[in-house]
Write a protein that holds these residues in place. Structure first.
Motif, PDB file in Angstrom:
ATOM      1  N   HIS B  14     -18.788  20.803 -23.392  1.00 40.36           N
ATOM      2  CA  HIS B  14     -19.689  19.989 -22.584  1.00 40.36           C
ATOM      3  C   HIS B  14     -21.108  20.488 -22.879  1.00 40.36           C
ATOM      4  O   HIS B  14     -21.315  21.696 -23.032  1.00 40.36           O
ATOM      5  N   LYS B  56     -16.231  15.523 -13.087  1.00 39.68           N
ATOM      6  CA  LYS B  56     -16.919  15.728 -14.367  1.00 39.68           C
ATOM      7  C   LYS B  56     -18.438  15.696 -14.163  1.00 39.68           C
ATOM      8  O   LYS B  56     -18.955  14.845 -13.442  1.00 39.68           O
ATOM      9  N   PRO B  75     -16.384  20.094 -17.031  1.00 34.79           N
ATOM     10  CA  PRO B  75     -16.387  19.206 -18.192  1.00 34.79           C
ATOM     11  C   PRO B  75     -15.487  17.985 -17.993  1.00 34.79           C
ATOM     12  O   PRO B  75     -15.655  16.979 -18.684  1.00 34.79           O
ATOM     13  N   LEU B 118     -16.507  14.399 -24.649  1.00 35.91           N
ATOM     14  CA  LEU B 118     -16.868  15.802 -24.923  1.00 35.91           C
ATOM     15  C   LEU B 118     -17.132  16.001 -26.420  1.00 35.91           C
ATOM     16  O   LEU B 118     -16.867  15.126 -27.241  1.00 35.91           O
ATOM     17  N   TYR B 124     -21.308  20.611 -30.731  1.00 35.78           N
ATOM     18  CA  TYR B 124     -21.906  21.474 -29.701  1.00 35.78           C
ATOM     19  C   TYR B 124     -22.896  22.459 -30.306  1.00 35.78           C
ATOM     20  O   TYR B 124     -24.008  22.639 -29.792  1.00 35.78           O
TER      21      TYR B 124
END
Lengths: 356, 129
Positions: B14, B56, B75, B118, B124
């Motif tokens: 996340h 979430k 997340p 996600l 990320y």
């Protein structure tokens, strides 16, 4: 963002740098708890060059300082150090300060970085009604290193020129440390023995290197905060402000109203009537950590809060209604919506072995 | 000892620096290496109650370092079925082992499709400074 003359040393030591009062300062190196332990058990060195200095000199210097500082400046001998607050006429605290008397007619006052410009303007404004006094901004002329811990004094003593001796606590002396001229002060903000060194910024890196070579651990503002809070030293902007007076902050001991300092009448009135709220140290009796701004149930607020690395529990300082500001009295804090039980502690919350 | 920076490829991430390990409709939540490094040494984890619901993108717990407190963001949505009890005594497991011993909670997820939003480890990492 301003940086100190030790900036490259901080980067080399792995510092995490944060903005603080317009300066980029190290909040930690290896970690707050390890640095805290180093100061409690050995030696830590802090770069506090962001702090400001004001020199007051001339035949009227003592009279000016007696008018603006809360303590009795007449009692400050040459070579001595004295803590005081700077008050507004209504008693609100503009800053808390250490003043060193370097010569009969020459004083150096150390200011909090965030307050330096304000303090300097206040000194100059008040000086206008005094003859023979000069107020000089010396902030650019000094780096400041705090060397603190049970082994700090022996280390600094080894770095002095032959025949020189460290000043006692609350005394100051112009000495040579690792070859650099320095004003050495027997003061600190950790509750441990130690000294503070005021020296030329260009000389500070070499002195820093010698201190590290001698076993000092670089310590950041994070550990400085946990160390001072364990021994209940005030932090301006948290525990002191222009809307709080020295009596409610527990600083009546450094206020000598008979000297007629600016704010003395207001301070005397609060001392006589008793303050509505009083600053107390506290510990949490359960889990959690209270923080600055958390509300006390039934009135009052937390002004400083952290986890005590020495004790492993949440500690802090809070203003409580005076009738409840009694050591041992339980109270509750609203910590982000959760009720956390606390108890009013005795000062200091943690008692360092070297200064017991 | 601090762990080395890493972002395992079998986890989902996340953007608020949380990870999730999905196993059917059971998910494990934690915070990433970047999050624990930014917070510094963790000294307190205030877990949610088992049986409580998390949504979430909302905060469900607090992690505290010496200096500061930080909300931990969920997340995915679901119901807390377990919290990492070891963190009560050793919150710094989040520093030393952010993806294994330092997990925070286990959650029965209510909508697995939420996981589609996600990030994988590569996406990320691109968010990080």
């Amino acid at each position: 963002m301003r940086t100190t003359s030790l900036h490259a040393r901080h980067l080399a030591a792995g510092a995490r740098l944060v903005p603080f009062a317009g300066w980029e300062m190290p909040v930690q190196y290896a970690g707050i708890r390890a640095e805290h332990r180093a100061v409690r058990s050995g030696i830590g060195v802090f770069d506090v060059s962001h702090m400001g200095e004001i020199e007051t000199r001339g035949a009227g210097a003592a009279a000016l300082l007696q008018r603006i500082l809360s303590n009795d400046v007449e009692k400050l001998a040459v070579g001595g150090a004295q803590y005081s607050v700077l008050c507004k006429p209504d008693g609100g605290v503009l800053d808390d300060l250490f003043t060193y008397r370097l010569e009969e007619r020459r004083f150096l006052t150390v200011t909090n970085a965030a307050n330096h410009a304000k303090d300097l303007a206040w000194f100059r404004g008040q000086a206008a009604s005094f003859a023979d006094v000069e107020v000089v901004d010396r902030a650019e002329d000094y780096a400041m290193l705090a060397v603190q811990g049970p082994e700090a004094r022996p280390l600094v003593a080894r770095l002095l020129d032959a025949g020189q001796e460290l000043p006692e606590r609350f005394r100051t002396a112009e000495l040579t440390v690792a070859g650099a001229p320095a004003l050495v002060c027997g003061t600190g903000y950790t509750g441990e023995d130690g000294v503070e060194l005021l020296l030329a910024p260009a000389a500070a890196p070499a002195v820093w290197d010698e201190l590290l070579r001698g076993g000092a651990t670089p310590a950041g503002l994070g550990a400085r905060d946990t160390l001072r809070l364990e021994v209940c030293f005030h932090l301006y902007g948290n525990d002191l402000s222009e809307s709080r007076g020295p009596i409610e902050a527990g600083l009546g001991w450094c206020c000598k109203e008979a000297t007629g300092f600016v704010g003395a009448d207001a301070v005397a009135a609060v001392r006589a009537a008793g303050p509505a709220e009083t600053l107390v140290p506290f510990t949490l009796t359960g889990p959690g950590i209270a923080r600055q701004g958390d509300a006390v149930r039934g009135g009052g607020e937390v002004t400083s809060g952290t986890l005590s690395p020495s004790l492993g529990i949440g500690i802090g300082m809070a203003y409580l209604p005076t009738e409840r500001a009694v050591a041992g009295a339980p109270f509750e804090i609203d910590v982000r919506g959760k009720t956390r039980p606390a108890v009013v502690a005795e000062k200091p919350i943690y008692r360092p072995e070297t200064t017991r | 000892m601090p762990a080395d920076a890493r972002y395992p490829s079998d986890l989902l991430y996340h953007p608020e620096h949380d990870w999730v390990r999905l196993d059917g409709d059971l998910a494990t939540f934690g915070v990433t290496w970047f999050a624990q490094d930014s917070l510094g040494e963790l000294v307190f984890f205030d877990p949610p109650a088992v049986g409580s619901r998390v949504a979430k993108d909302d905060g469900y717990a607090e992690l505290e370092s010496v200096k500061a407190v930080s909300d931990v963001i969920a997340p995915l949505s679901g119901e807390i079925v377990e919290v990492n009890e070891r963190l009560a005594e050793q919150p710094d497991l989040v520093n030393s082992s952010p993806y294994d011993d330092g997990w925070l909670v286990r959650v029965r997820v209510s909508d697995r499709a939420e996981a589609d939003a996600l990030l994988d480890a590569e996406a990320y990492r691109e968010l990080l400074p």
